[in-house]
Design a protein around this motif. Structure first.
Motif, PDB file in Angstrom:
ATOM      1  N   ALA A  55      -4.674  -5.392  -6.478  1.00 28.59           N
ATOM      2  CA  ALA A  55      -6.079  -5.133  -6.802  1.00 28.59           C
ATOM      3  C   ALA A  55      -6.468  -3.707  -6.415  1.00 28.59           C
ATOM      4  CB  ALA A  55      -6.974  -6.136  -6.088  1.00 28.59           C
ATOM      5  N   LEU A  56      -5.968  -3.255  -5.272  1.00 28.49           N
ATOM      6  CA  LEU A  56      -6.221  -1.874  -4.853  1.00 28.49           C
ATOM      7  C   LEU A  56      -5.589  -0.894  -5.842  1.00 28.49           C
ATOM      8  CD1 LEU A  56      -7.226   0.186  -2.743  1.00 28.49           C
ATOM      9  CD2 LEU A  56      -5.034  -0.109  -1.561  1.00 28.49           C
ATOM     10  N   SER A  57      -4.400  -1.187  -6.310  1.00 32.63           N
ATOM     11  CA  SER A  57      -3.730  -0.326  -7.288  1.00 32.63           C
ATOM     12  C   SER A  57      -4.536  -0.227  -8.578  1.00 32.63           C
ATOM     13  CB  SER A  57      -2.329  -0.864  -7.597  1.00 32.63           C
ATOM     14  OG  SER A  57      -1.528  -0.875  -6.437  1.00 32.63           O
ATOM     15  N   LEU A  58      -5.043  -1.358  -9.042  1.00 26.04           N
ATOM     16  CA  LEU A  58      -5.847  -1.361 -10.262  1.00 26.04           C
ATOM     17  C   LEU A  58      -7.149  -0.597 -10.074  1.00 26.04           C
ATOM     18  CD1 LEU A  58      -5.325  -5.074 -11.409  1.00 26.04           C
ATOM     19  CD2 LEU A  58      -4.205  -3.022 -12.280  1.00 26.04           C
ATOM     20  N   TYR A 110      -3.700  15.853 -15.745  1.00 28.95           N
ATOM     21  CA  TYR A 110      -3.644  17.149 -15.085  1.00 28.95           C
ATOM     22  C   TYR A 110      -2.294  17.414 -14.414  1.00 28.95           C
ATOM     23  CZ  TYR A 110      -8.618  17.389 -15.987  1.00 28.95           C
ATOM     24  OH  TYR A 110      -9.840  17.429 -16.609  1.00 28.95           O
ATOM     25  N   THR A 111      -1.331  16.516 -14.653  1.00 30.47           N
ATOM     26  CA  THR A 111       0.046  16.810 -14.240  1.00 30.47           C
ATOM     27  C   THR A 111       0.786  17.560 -15.357  1.00 30.47           C
ATOM     28  OG1 THR A 111       0.840  14.668 -15.067  1.00 30.47           O
ATOM     29  CG2 THR A 111       0.131  14.779 -12.761  1.00 30.47           C
ATOM     30  N   TYR A 126      -2.931  13.625  -5.208  1.00 31.28           N
ATOM     31  CA  TYR A 126      -1.979  13.007  -6.140  1.00 31.28           C
ATOM     32  C   TYR A 126      -0.909  12.221  -5.389  1.00 31.28           C
ATOM     33  CZ  TYR A 126      -3.713  14.913 -10.510  1.00 31.28           C
ATOM     34  OH  TYR A 126      -4.478  15.172 -11.621  1.00 31.28           O
ATOM     35  N   VAL A 127      -0.556  12.674  -4.195  1.00 33.74           N
ATOM     36  CA  VAL A 127       0.367  11.891  -3.355  1.00 33.74           C
ATOM     37  C   VAL A 127      -0.252  10.533  -3.044  1.00 33.74           C
ATOM     38  CG1 VAL A 127       1.481  11.730  -1.098  1.00 33.74           C
ATOM     39  CG2 VAL A 127       1.488  13.897  -2.316  1.00 33.74           C
ATOM     40  N   LEU A 131     -10.419   4.307 -11.104  1.00 36.98           N
ATOM     41  CA  LEU A 131     -11.192   5.443 -10.618  1.00 36.98           C
ATOM     42  C   LEU A 131     -10.544   6.782 -10.950  1.00 36.98           C
ATOM     43  CD1 LEU A 131     -12.262   4.114  -7.089  1.00 36.98           C
ATOM     44  CD2 LEU A 131     -13.674   4.278  -9.145  1.00 36.98           C
ATOM     45  N   TYR A 132      -9.206   6.850 -10.801  1.00 33.79           N
ATOM     46  CA  TYR A 132      -8.533   8.146 -10.891  1.00 33.79           C
ATOM     47  C   TYR A 132      -7.394   8.176 -11.910  1.00 33.79           C
ATOM     48  CZ  TYR A 132     -11.012   8.478  -6.464  1.00 33.79           C
ATOM     49  OH  TYR A 132     -11.985   8.461  -5.497  1.00 33.79           O
ATOM     50  N   GLY A 133      -7.365   7.204 -12.800  1.00 35.61           N
ATOM     51  CA  GLY A 133      -6.283   7.155 -13.778  1.00 35.61           C
ATOM     52  C   GLY A 133      -6.252   8.362 -14.703  1.00 35.61           C
TER      53      GLY A 133
END
Length: 248
Positions: free
Chosen positions: A141-144, A156-157, A121-122, A149-151
């Motif tokens: 683009a990496l952020s998107l 789970y927070t 998560y970090v 993939l993991y949005g």
């Protein structure tokens, strides 16, 4: 511009994440093979003894399903971290483990909190917010891609499922956001393509010179060399009279 300021692939980009994942699997194998249970070395909130889990908990997993679900995202995200932010990668990993673990120790329920999901998560939080703060198209683009993939991990927070340390996930999310803000000025500077440079002119682009105005490919763009036509050679024959010959 120095090479270290660019996005570059190096052996460390793959080697360090692989080593980290192998260490986690080796510890899990040791537990199974020799019948140990290292869960007691996890984070146990608000106890002095539980502080040791701040450093050790990312290497401890409860079962094969737990470690399997953490392996792939941990490898993918740590590889992206070392590729795009290798000059601060170790800082993010080391302090990310400590800070997220400490926050978990402060806010967690009285139970052992184990696993590398807090670190994951970090990395998710840091990668996403760092790309937003960078305002660079490759990092955005990496952020998107990370969100794609993991949005879904954001759910789970929250305390929606028993047996999951939502406190550790929340701590990782907060830590990643904090690091993205702290390191917001340390942004990799990729090499600019020729069309991104100042004073760019299409006629000077060596690639575009291979195409005509209609976009058709030109096999050769070698400049034509004008060759001056030479005058034809003239041969003059001189015939002597027979009397002029020397006959032996």
């Amino acid at each position: 511009m120095k090479n270290k300021e660019h996005f570059q692939f190096s052996t460390g980009v793959i080697a360090y994440p692989v080593f980290f994942v192998l260490a986690i699997w080796l510890i899990f194998w040791f537990e199974v093979r020799f019948g140990y249970n290292f869960s007691k070395y996890g984070v146990y909130p608000q106890t002095l003894k539980g502080l040791r889990g701040v450093l050790l908990s990312p290497f401890i997993h409860g079962d094969i399903k737990h470690i399997y679900h953490n392996t792939v995202p941990l490898f993918v995200l740590s590889t992206a971290l070392f590729y795009f932010y290798r000059h601060i990668a170790w800082k993010v990993l080391f302090w990310g483990i400590l800070l997220s673990g400490f926050i978990t120790w402060c806010i967690g329920r009285p139970s052992y909190h184990i696993g590398a999901s807090g670190l994951i998560y970090v990395l998710v939080s840091f990668t996403f917010f760092k790309g937003v703060f960078a305002k660079h198209y490759r990092l955005i683009a990496l952020s998107l891609l990370v969100i794609f993939l993991y949005g879904s991990m954001i759910w789970y927070t929250l305390p929606i499922e028993q047996g999951i340390s939502w406190e550790g996930h929340m701590a990782g999310l907060i830590t990643g956001l904090l690091f993205a803000f702290i390191f917001r000025k340390e942004i990799a500077k990729p090499k600019k393509y020729i069309w991104e440079q100042e004073h760019y002119k299409e006629e000077d682009d060596p690639f575009l010179q291979h195409f005509d105005e209609n976009g058709n490919f030109i096999e050769s763009v070698e400049p034509e060399i004008e060759v001056e036509e030479e005058e034809p050679l003239q041969f003059k024959y001189h015939f002597k009279k027979a009397s002029d010959k020397n006959i032996d």
